[in-house]
Scaffold this motif. Structure first.
Motif, PDB file in Angstrom:
ATOM      1  N   THR A  26       0.887  -1.164   0.000  1.00  0.00           N
ATOM      2  CA  THR A  26       0.000   0.000   0.000  1.00  0.00           C
ATOM      3  C   THR A  26       0.925   1.214   0.000  1.00  0.00           C
ATOM      4  N   THR A  28       1.225   3.301   2.323  1.00  0.00           N
ATOM      5  CA  THR A  28       1.769   3.560   3.663  1.00  0.00           C
ATOM      6  C   THR A  28       2.858   2.528   3.987  1.00  0.00           C
ATOM      7  N   GLY A  31       0.901  -4.639   3.745  1.00  0.00           N
ATOM      8  CA  GLY A  31      -0.091  -5.292   4.583  1.00  0.00           C
ATOM      9  C   GLY A  31      -0.014  -6.801   4.444  1.00  0.00           C
ATOM     10  N   ARG A  51      -0.130 -12.220  16.169  1.00  0.00           N
ATOM     11  CA  ARG A  51      -0.921 -11.179  16.825  1.00  0.00           C
ATOM     12  C   ARG A  51      -2.032 -11.811  17.652  1.00  0.00           C
ATOM     13  N   PRO A  56      -8.015  -6.065  16.824  1.00  0.00           N
ATOM     14  CA  PRO A  56      -8.666  -6.108  15.505  1.00  0.00           C
ATOM     15  C   PRO A  56      -7.778  -5.539  14.400  1.00  0.00           C
ATOM     16  N   CYS A  57      -8.100  -5.907  13.159  1.00  0.00           N
ATOM     17  CA  CYS A  57      -7.347  -5.436  11.989  1.00  0.00           C
ATOM     18  C   CYS A  57      -8.211  -4.500  11.155  1.00  0.00           C
ATOM     19  N   ILE A  58      -7.541  -3.741  10.314  1.00  0.00           N
ATOM     20  CA  ILE A  58      -8.227  -2.795   9.424  1.00  0.00           C
ATOM     21  C   ILE A  58      -8.799  -3.545   8.224  1.00  0.00           C
ATOM     22  N   ARG A 107     -10.143   1.207   5.579  1.00  0.00           N
ATOM     23  CA  ARG A 107      -9.139   1.964   4.832  1.00  0.00           C
ATOM     24  C   ARG A 107      -9.252   1.640   3.350  1.00  0.00           C
ATOM     25  N   ALA A 126      -6.185  -6.585   6.940  1.00  0.00           N
ATOM     26  CA  ALA A 126      -4.719  -6.583   6.848  1.00  0.00           C
ATOM     27  C   ALA A 126      -4.097  -5.715   7.931  1.00  0.00           C
ATOM     28  N   SER A 166      -1.112   4.494   8.184  1.00  0.00           N
ATOM     29  CA  SER A 166      -2.175   5.478   7.994  1.00  0.00           C
ATOM     30  C   SER A 166      -2.526   6.204   9.297  1.00  0.00           C
ATOM     31  N   ILE A 168      -5.249   7.205  11.841  1.00  0.00           N
ATOM     32  CA  ILE A 168      -6.535   6.593  12.194  1.00  0.00           C
ATOM     33  C   ILE A 168      -7.387   7.628  12.920  1.00  0.00           C
ATOM     34  N   LEU A 179      -6.726   8.308  16.692  1.00  0.00           N
ATOM     35  CA  LEU A 179      -6.115   7.166  17.391  1.00  0.00           C
ATOM     36  C   LEU A 179      -4.651   7.008  17.020  1.00  0.00           C
ATOM     37  N   ALA A 205      -5.356  -1.049  21.767  1.00  0.00           N
ATOM     38  CA  ALA A 205      -4.916  -1.400  20.415  1.00  0.00           C
ATOM     39  C   ALA A 205      -3.399  -1.383  20.412  1.00  0.00           C
ATOM     40  N   GLY A 207      -1.188  -0.463  18.373  1.00  0.00           N
ATOM     41  CA  GLY A 207      -0.551   0.764  17.903  1.00  0.00           C
ATOM     42  C   GLY A 207      -0.440   1.802  19.004  1.00  0.00           C
TER      43      GLY A 207
HETATM   44  O1  TXA Z   1      -1.307   2.057   6.942  1.00  0.00           O
HETATM   45  C1  TXA Z   1      -1.915   1.187   7.563  1.00  0.00           C
HETATM   46  O2  TXA Z   1      -2.903   1.430   8.281  1.00  0.00           O
HETATM   47  C2  TXA Z   1      -1.421  -0.273   7.408  1.00  0.00           C
HETATM   48  C3  TXA Z   1      -1.662  -0.719   5.965  1.00  0.00           C
HETATM   49  C4  TXA Z   1      -1.283  -2.149   5.734  1.00  0.00           C
HETATM   50  O3  TXA Z   1      -2.981  -0.465   5.595  1.00  0.00           O
HETATM   51  N1  TXA Z   1      -2.091  -1.137   8.334  1.00  0.00           N
HETATM   52  C5  TXA Z   1      -1.809  -1.120   9.656  1.00  0.00           C
HETATM   53  O4  TXA Z   1      -2.487  -2.103  10.374  1.00  0.00           O
HETATM   54  O5  TXA Z   1      -1.021  -0.339  10.147  1.00  0.00           O
HETATM   55  P1  TXA Z   1      -2.060  -2.488  11.873  1.00  0.00           P
HETATM   56  O6  TXA Z   1      -2.994  -3.600  12.253  1.00  0.00           O
HETATM   57  O7  TXA Z   1      -0.624  -2.779  11.930  1.00  0.00           O
HETATM   58  O8  TXA Z   1      -2.422  -1.223  12.706  1.00  0.00           O
HETATM   59  C6  TXA Z   1      -3.795  -0.839  12.810  1.00  0.00           C
HETATM   60  C7  TXA Z   1      -4.106  -0.338  14.176  1.00  0.00           C
HETATM   61  C8  TXA Z   1      -3.824  -1.373  15.241  1.00  0.00           C
HETATM   62  O9  TXA Z   1      -3.302  -0.684  16.363  1.00  0.00           O
HETATM   63  C9  TXA Z   1      -5.200  -1.937  15.520  1.00  0.00           C
HETATM   64  O10 TXA Z   1      -5.322  -2.495  16.801  1.00  0.00           O
HETATM   65  C10 TXA Z   1      -6.062  -0.721  15.344  1.00  0.00           C
HETATM   66  O11 TXA Z   1      -5.505  -0.072  14.231  1.00  0.00           O
HETATM   67  N2  TXA Z   1      -7.454  -1.092  15.056  1.00  0.00           N
HETATM   68  C11 TXA Z   1      -7.926  -1.786  14.007  1.00  0.00           C
HETATM   69  N3  TXA Z   1      -9.241  -1.988  14.131  1.00  0.00           N
HETATM   70  C12 TXA Z   1      -9.607  -1.413  15.294  1.00  0.00           C
HETATM   71  C13 TXA Z   1     -10.844  -1.307  16.009  1.00  0.00           C
HETATM   72  N4  TXA Z   1     -11.981  -1.806  15.541  1.00  0.00           N
HETATM   73  N5  TXA Z   1     -10.810  -0.653  17.197  1.00  0.00           N
HETATM   74  C14 TXA Z   1      -9.683  -0.134  17.690  1.00  0.00           C
HETATM   75  N6  TXA Z   1      -8.491  -0.203  17.070  1.00  0.00           N
HETATM   76  C15 TXA Z   1      -8.465  -0.842  15.897  1.00  0.00           C
END
Ligand code: TXA
Ligand code: MG
Length: 307
Positions: A26, A28, A31, A51, A56-58, A107, A126, A166, A168, A179, A205, A207
């Motif tokens: 992507t 950023t 994924g 993990r 949760p994932c995006i 996203r 992802a 990205s 959030i 976030l 989360a 992150g």
């Molecule tokens: O740039 C990005 O966002 C990348 C690319 C691959 O799209 N994805 C990314 O995903 O950074 P990840 O999972 O590494 O980080 C996403 C963050 C994590 O901290 C996750 O817990 C949080 O977003 N997150 C996802 N869904 C959530 C939800 N429903 N509630 C709270 N936090 C959430």
């Protein structure tokens, strides 16, 4: 087993549709995708990443219109999507089917290969394609280094243009909050949504843990007055005199270029024979907010300027 790096988008789509995790580029970071509607595929992706299931994932989709199947879209979110999607923004929204979680993060990546892939597959969950707790990959080879023994197809889209994850923004309960800071600035998100930013609710989360995004070697935040130990590797705006050139990388003075290169440079410094990595603090201005957030977290200290 070893990962395969390739440019075959049809093969990547075929594998995803067959329930296999696939790494994809992507703008950023890379994924680690799994077909959203296939619980076995999603479980395999979590296992590969290491993990915990509670994180949760995006959801990634080719067009924000698809999000209406998964999420409730409040008017400010619609405005943000119109302005910034596709692009490096994730929206945290109320889930349409709260059985699987009250909220869902959506996203729409802009990278041409991500777009083509998602058009073929539909929704893909992802996380960043690194092992849990490590820095995100911004090139196909970084993904291979994270999962050297995995049976994994890595779709090669070159170096990521943005280079950090990205931004959030949450649109929940009539409130707008950040976030995670990113390339799209909080002030622009607030202005576009036509709402002030509220403090983020206490959402667990990864992150938001202080020690996320860590290289292997300890990382220390440095400023002009901190003496650099000569056993360090350095990422700094000019070379500390006692650090040899082989263990120094020049930090770019443009925040966008700095962010684009940050993770690749940290990976290079992590491979040197240094005992630790020193990173000179970038200026404390909003343009540097996202990069500062990532290096402060990598060092295990909270960011000083919120976000
Ligand atoms: O740039 C990005 O966002 C990348 C690319 C691959 O799209 N994805 C990314 O995903 O950074 P990840 O999972 O590494 O980080 C996403 C963050 C994590 O901290 C996750 O817990 C949080 O977003 N997150 C996802 N869904 C959530 C939800 N429903 N509630 C709270 N936090 C959430
Ligand atoms: Mg991540």
């Amino acid at each position: 087993m070893a990962p395969v790096i390739g440019g075959d988008i049809n093969e990547a789509a075929r594998l995803l549709l067959a329930g296999k995790p696939v790494a994809f580029p992507t703008e950023t970071v890379y994924g680690l995708g799994a077909l959203a509607e296939n619980p076995n595929a999603v479980a395999a992706m979590y296992a590969l990443k290491g993990r915990p299931r509670g994180h949760p994932c995006i959801l990634h989709v080719a067009d924000f219109g698809e999000a209406a199947r998964w999420a409730i879209i409040p008017p400010p979110a619609q405005k943000l999507a119109a302005a910034f999607m596709p692009g490096p923004l994730t929206l945290l929204l109320p889930a349409k089917n709260p059985a699987a979680g009250k909220t869902i993060a959506v996203r729409v990546p802009q990278h041409a290969l991500a777009q083509k892939l998602l058009q073929k597959t539909g929704g893909v969950f992802a996380p960043s394609a690194n092992r849990f707790g490590k820095i995100s990959p911004t090139a196909a080879a970084h993904v291979r280094d994270e999962f050297p023994h995995a049976d994994l197809y890595i779709l090669d889209g070159g170096a990521c243009a943005v280079g950090i994850e990205s931004a959030i923004a949450g649109c929940l309960d009539g409130k707008l909050f950040m976030l995670r800071p990113g390339a799209i600035l909080a002030e622009d998100i607030s202005q576009t949504a036509g709402m002030p930013l509220s403090p983020p609710p206490n959402i667990a989360a990864p992150g938001r843990l202080q020690t996320h995004y860590a290289p292997r070697k300890p990382l220390q935040i440095m400023d002009k007055n901190t003496p650099w130990q000569n056993t360090m590797a350095a990422l700094s705006f000019s070379r500390p005199p006692n650090i040899p050139p082989a263990r120094w990388r020049r930090a770019d003075t443009c925040p966008q270029i700095y962010a684009k290169k940050l993770y690749a440079l940290l990976r290079e410094l992590d491979k040197t024979n240094a005992e630790s990595i020193g990173v000179e603090t970038p200026p404390a201005t909003t343009a540097w907010n996202a990069a500062r957030d990532r290096i402060f977290r990598a060092a295990g200290v909270a960011p000083t300027d919120g976000g």
